[in-house]
Design an enzyme around this catalytic site. Structure first.
Site, PDB file in Angstrom:
ATOM      1  N   LYS A  51       0.840  -1.206   0.000  1.00 22.82           N
ATOM      2  CA  LYS A  51       0.000   0.000   0.000  1.00 22.82           C
ATOM      3  C   LYS A  51       0.872   1.253   0.000  1.00 22.82           C
ATOM      4  O   LYS A  51       0.624   2.193  -0.758  1.00 22.82           O
ATOM      5  CB  LYS A  51      -0.935  -0.001   1.212  1.00 22.82           C
ATOM      6  CG  LYS A  51      -2.030  -1.040   1.110  1.00 22.82           C
ATOM      7  CD  LYS A  51      -2.862  -1.086   2.391  1.00 22.82           C
ATOM      8  CE  LYS A  51      -3.920  -2.169   2.320  1.00 22.82           C
ATOM      9  NZ  LYS A  51      -4.745  -2.217   3.546  1.00 22.82           N
ATOM     10  N   CYS A  67      -0.864   0.855   5.897  1.00 23.62           N
ATOM     11  CA  CYS A  67      -1.149  -0.019   7.035  1.00 23.62           C
ATOM     12  C   CYS A  67      -2.133  -1.106   6.655  1.00 23.62           C
ATOM     13  O   CYS A  67      -2.890  -0.971   5.706  1.00 23.62           O
ATOM     14  CB  CYS A  67      -1.685   0.742   8.235  1.00 23.62           C
ATOM     15  SG  CYS A  67      -2.251   2.375   7.946  1.00 23.62           S
ATOM     16  N   ASP A  68      -2.103  -2.159   7.436  1.00 23.09           N
ATOM     17  CA  ASP A  68      -3.054  -3.240   7.249  1.00 23.09           C
ATOM     18  C   ASP A  68      -3.239  -3.945   8.586  1.00 23.09           C
ATOM     19  O   ASP A  68      -2.315  -3.991   9.404  1.00 23.09           O
ATOM     20  CB  ASP A  68      -2.564  -4.234   6.193  1.00 23.09           C
ATOM     21  CG  ASP A  68      -3.684  -5.116   5.672  1.00 23.09           C
ATOM     22  OD1 ASP A  68      -4.752  -4.577   5.322  1.00 23.09           O
ATOM     23  OD2 ASP A  68      -3.502  -6.346   5.627  1.00 23.09           O
ATOM     24  N   THR A  69      -4.438  -4.461   8.800  1.00 27.52           N
ATOM     25  CA  THR A  69      -4.763  -5.210  10.014  1.00 27.52           C
ATOM     26  C   THR A  69      -5.456  -6.493   9.610  1.00 27.52           C
ATOM     27  O   THR A  69      -6.325  -6.481   8.741  1.00 27.52           O
ATOM     28  CB  THR A  69      -5.704  -4.399  10.931  1.00 27.52           C
ATOM     29  OG1 THR A  69      -5.067  -3.172  11.285  1.00 27.52           O
ATOM     30  CG2 THR A  69      -6.056  -5.171  12.194  1.00 27.52           C
ATOM     31  N   SER A 104       0.223  -3.996  10.752  1.00 24.86           N
ATOM     32  CA  SER A 104       1.526  -3.603  10.231  1.00 24.86           C
ATOM     33  C   SER A 104       1.421  -2.207   9.651  1.00 24.86           C
ATOM     34  O   SER A 104       0.396  -1.828   9.077  1.00 24.86           O
ATOM     35  CB  SER A 104       1.980  -4.587   9.156  1.00 24.86           C
ATOM     36  OG  SER A 104       3.334  -4.372   8.835  1.00 24.86           O
TER      37      SER A 104
END
EC number: 3.6.1.9
Length: 184
Positions: A51, A67-69, A104
């Site tokens: 991203k 970011c990613d969850t 992250s």
């Protein structure tokens, strides 16, 4: 310095404002299904980096935050539900169990890149079908990894957490603040 958040998540925008008062939004359009069979921590780090890279390519002078969850139960990655039925399936799986939440974040400006992954755990109460359907009726589940949001009515499903509340919500603000210092 221009800062760009590569996310359309209202939760991430709200949280980032606690650290950075002014930034722009540019959601990254990437394929988030790639690598879903891998390890959860690796997958989430890969998504955050992709991203950030996608937006940094368009704005090389800017500092981009990707970011990613994800939610994982026994190594199985539970992303965003594709339907109410999928949301039900996820909540039924999580009922009465402790699961992992990985968030992250990648900060990228030009060739400089810094990343961190925060691991937390969440334990759900045992849930009845009535409780699951009542939560699904709120429609909160629709855009959330694991089909719940800790900051909303999903809090009523949670018995305990260990780790970073803000990371579970989608953006580990203390970690972001520390990473930002490396770019000033």
């Amino acid at each position: 310095m221009q800062i760009i958040l590569a996310s359309q998540s209202p939760r991430r925008q709200e949280l980032l404002k606690r650290v950075v008062p002014t930034f722009t939004i540019a959601p990254a359009d990437i394929d988030e299904t790639v690598g879903k069979d891998g390890l959860p921590a690796e997958y989430v780090a890969q998504m955050a980096a992709q991203k950030a890279a996608a937006i940094a390519e368009q704005s090389p002078e800017a500092l981009v935050i990707g970011c990613d969850t994800i939610v994982a139960l026994a190594g199985e990655i539970l992303g965003k539900p594709t339907s109410r039925e999928d949301g039900y399936r996820m909540l039924r799986l999580l009922s009465g169990k402790t699961h992992d939440v990985y968030t992250s974040v990648t900060l990228k400006q030009g060739e400089k890149e810094r990343s961190a992954t925060v691991h937390s755990t969440v334990t759900f109460y045992p849930l009845t079908d009535t409780e699951i359907h009542a939560y699904l009726d709120t429609a909160e589940y629709a855009d959330k990894a694991g089909a719940y949001g800790i900051q909303g009515q999903g809090a009523l499903l949670i018995e305990a957490i260990a780790g970073d509340y803000y990371a579970i919500m989608g953006l580990p603000i203390a970690k972001v603040a520390r990473l930002l210092k490396e770019f000033n």
